[in-house]
Design a protein around this motif. Structure first.
Motif, PDB file in Angstrom:
ATOM      1  N   ASP A 142       0.826  -1.212   0.000  1.00 23.08           N
ATOM      2  CA  ASP A 142       0.000   0.000   0.000  1.00 23.08           C
ATOM      3  C   ASP A 142       0.859   1.260   0.000  1.00 23.08           C
ATOM      4  O   ASP A 142       0.636   2.189  -0.790  1.00 23.08           O
ATOM      5  N   ILE A 181      -7.707 -16.222  -0.921  1.00 27.05           N
ATOM      6  CA  ILE A 181      -8.691 -15.733   0.048  1.00 27.05           C
ATOM      7  C   ILE A 181      -9.333 -16.884   0.825  1.00 27.05           C
ATOM      8  O   ILE A 181      -9.438 -16.817   2.060  1.00 27.05           O
ATOM      9  N   GLN A 215     -12.798 -10.231  -2.361  1.00 27.72           N
ATOM     10  CA  GLN A 215     -11.863  -9.750  -3.381  1.00 27.72           C
ATOM     11  C   GLN A 215     -12.278  -8.375  -3.894  1.00 27.72           C
ATOM     12  O   GLN A 215     -11.439  -7.484  -4.077  1.00 27.72           O
ATOM     13  N   GLU A 270     -11.341  -5.807  -1.248  1.00 28.42           N
ATOM     14  CA  GLU A 270      -9.905  -5.525  -1.202  1.00 28.42           C
ATOM     15  C   GLU A 270      -9.448  -4.675  -2.378  1.00 28.42           C
ATOM     16  O   GLU A 270      -8.490  -3.915  -2.266  1.00 28.42           O
ATOM     17  N   GLN A 271     -10.140  -4.792  -3.512  1.00 29.05           N
ATOM     18  CA  GLN A 271      -9.764  -4.033  -4.700  1.00 29.05           C
ATOM     19  C   GLN A 271     -10.414  -2.660  -4.756  1.00 29.05           C
ATOM     20  O   GLN A 271     -10.105  -1.864  -5.650  1.00 29.05           O
ATOM     21  N   ILE A 278     -10.798  -0.134  -1.949  1.00 29.13           N
ATOM     22  CA  ILE A 278     -10.645   0.462  -0.619  1.00 29.13           C
ATOM     23  C   ILE A 278     -10.899   1.968  -0.663  1.00 29.13           C
ATOM     24  O   ILE A 278     -11.571   2.530   0.201  1.00 29.13           O
ATOM     25  N   TYR A 326     -15.624  -4.881   5.898  1.00 26.72           N
ATOM     26  CA  TYR A 326     -15.095  -3.883   4.954  1.00 26.72           C
ATOM     27  C   TYR A 326     -14.369  -2.776   5.715  1.00 26.72           C
ATOM     28  O   TYR A 326     -13.281  -2.341   5.336  1.00 26.72           O
ATOM     29  N   LEU A 374     -10.949  -3.900   6.829  1.00 19.01           N
ATOM     30  CA  LEU A 374      -9.983  -3.892   5.725  1.00 19.01           C
ATOM     31  C   LEU A 374      -9.455  -2.479   5.484  1.00 19.01           C
ATOM     32  O   LEU A 374      -8.247  -2.270   5.294  1.00 19.01           O
ATOM     33  N   ARG A 375     -10.349  -1.506   5.490  1.00 19.23           N
ATOM     34  CA  ARG A 375      -9.967  -0.111   5.238  1.00 19.23           C
ATOM     35  C   ARG A 375      -9.084   0.423   6.354  1.00 19.23           C
ATOM     36  O   ARG A 375      -8.092   1.124   6.103  1.00 19.23           O
ATOM     37  N   LYS A 432      -5.524  -1.023   6.082  1.00 20.92           N
ATOM     38  CA  LYS A 432      -4.717  -0.298   5.094  1.00 20.92           C
ATOM     39  C   LYS A 432      -4.299   1.055   5.650  1.00 20.92           C
ATOM     40  O   LYS A 432      -3.153   1.487   5.472  1.00 20.92           O
TER      41      LYS A 432
END
Length: 337
Positions: A146, A217, A233, A236-237, A239, A275, A278-279, A282
């Motif tokens: 990232d 995954i 997926q 993740e793509q 964000i 979600y 995940l954000r 990152k």
């Protein structure tokens, strides 16, 4: 290898041994370094002659200390090398601090002379910082992807375990160095020798540059459900611009309620919560690995305002983004392995 074993055939056009210069950055990762140098030693041993030589280099020309505290005596400093040498920069934790001006200038100078240069583990950052990966394909450890993408827009970053693009090499860290070196040995002296070296290493599954560095995954989450994997997926793509649960459900042919039940059953959380995690993950990587402002980190992770970002971050990590940045020190790059 027992003396009674037949030596592998060596298909070699080289008239002299190929020399590697291992540039050991401060706090480099031992595993990646060992995974690169040991295949060379073993290749010499099983071939019964010197196919490869190497020297250890470093900025202070005396000693380099890796991330586990072990020290290595160096053979040379940032001296001029031969054009047909191969430089492998070995990185680890806090690679930004280790990528000093003398190191970057030395890499640029040797690159102008046509030397092949590669980065192992986080040292892809160092090679990119020297401007030597612009327009090239490259890879770096998944934890640092990232921050790398944010800083080096001209590099074509992949998720491969290793990449060879012309005279630029890079690996994702860990045991990926072994895969890269086996490929180079095969190119130099044939598949037979490379396979024998792999056998000596008890390395039964040689990866190529088409293999990705992270688990699939389903393996990562411990669940084999095609629609759940597809949704994750997509998350993740996307964000920076999050997709709504309703749109995610529609894209995989489900109702929003069915998607909710699927996440609750297998992951014990709602799609919205997953979600968000995940954000935030990152965001934490960017805070710890880059000099990006907190507001830019927030925007890069799909938060419309710093206040909302800070609120969500505090709820998940029990600290604020500003305190997280201060506790790590600006610009330090960590690595999990």
């Amino acid at each position: 290898m027992r003396d009674s074993q037949k030596k592998p055939s060596v298909d070699s056009k080289q008239t002299k041994p190929r020399r590697f210069i291992f540039l050991l950055l401060d706090k480099f990762t031992m595993l990646s370094f060992a995974g690169a140098i040991e295949p060379l030693r073993i290749a010499n041993r099983v071939a019964g002659r010197t196919l490869y030589t190497w020297k250890l280099a470093g900025e202070n020309a005396a000693e380099a200390v890796c991330s586990n505290g072990a020290a290595f005596r160096l053979d040379m400093g940032l001296d001029e090398i031969e054009r047909d040498d191969t430089v492998l920069v070995c990185g680890g934790v806090e690679v930004q601090a280790a990528s000093t001006k003398p190191v970057l200038n030395w890499l640029r100078r040797e690159a102008r002379r046509g030397v092949t240069i590669g980065g192992l583990c986080t040292a892809s950052y160092t090679v990119a910082k020297a401007g030597l990966l612009d327009g090239k394909r490259a890879t770096i450890h998944w934890e640092n992807q990232d921050s790398f993408l944010e800083e080096f827009e001209d590099v074509r970053l992949t998720k491969s375990v290793f990449v060879v693009d012309g005279n630029r090499l890079s690996t994702a860290g860990g045991t990926a160095s072994i895969d890269l070196m086996l490929k180079l040995i095969a190119q130099d002296h044939g598949e037979d020798l490379a396979n024998t070296v792999a056998d000596q290493l008890i390395y039964s599954s040689i990866r190529t540059d088409q293999d990705t560095q992270r688990l699939s995954i389903p393996t990562r989450i411990g669940v084999r459900h095609p629609k759940l994997s597809q949704v994750i997926q997509m998350m993740e793509q996307n964000i920076e611009d999050p997709i709504s649960p309703a749109s995610l459900a529609t894209d995989v042919g489900m109702s929003t309620r069915q998607l909710e039940r699927l996440f609750r059953r297998y992951l014990n959380r709602s799609p919205k919560r997953y979600y968000m995690e995940l954000r935030l993950q990152k965001a934490r990587n960017l805070l710890m690995q880059t000099d990006m402002s907190v507001i830019n980190v927030a925007l890069a992770c799909g938060f419309a305002s710093p206040s909302h970002f800070s609120k969500c971050y505090r709820a998940h990590y029990a600290t604020t983004p500003y305190r997280e940045r201060g506790s790590q020190g600006s610009g330090s790059v960590r690595l999990s392995i």
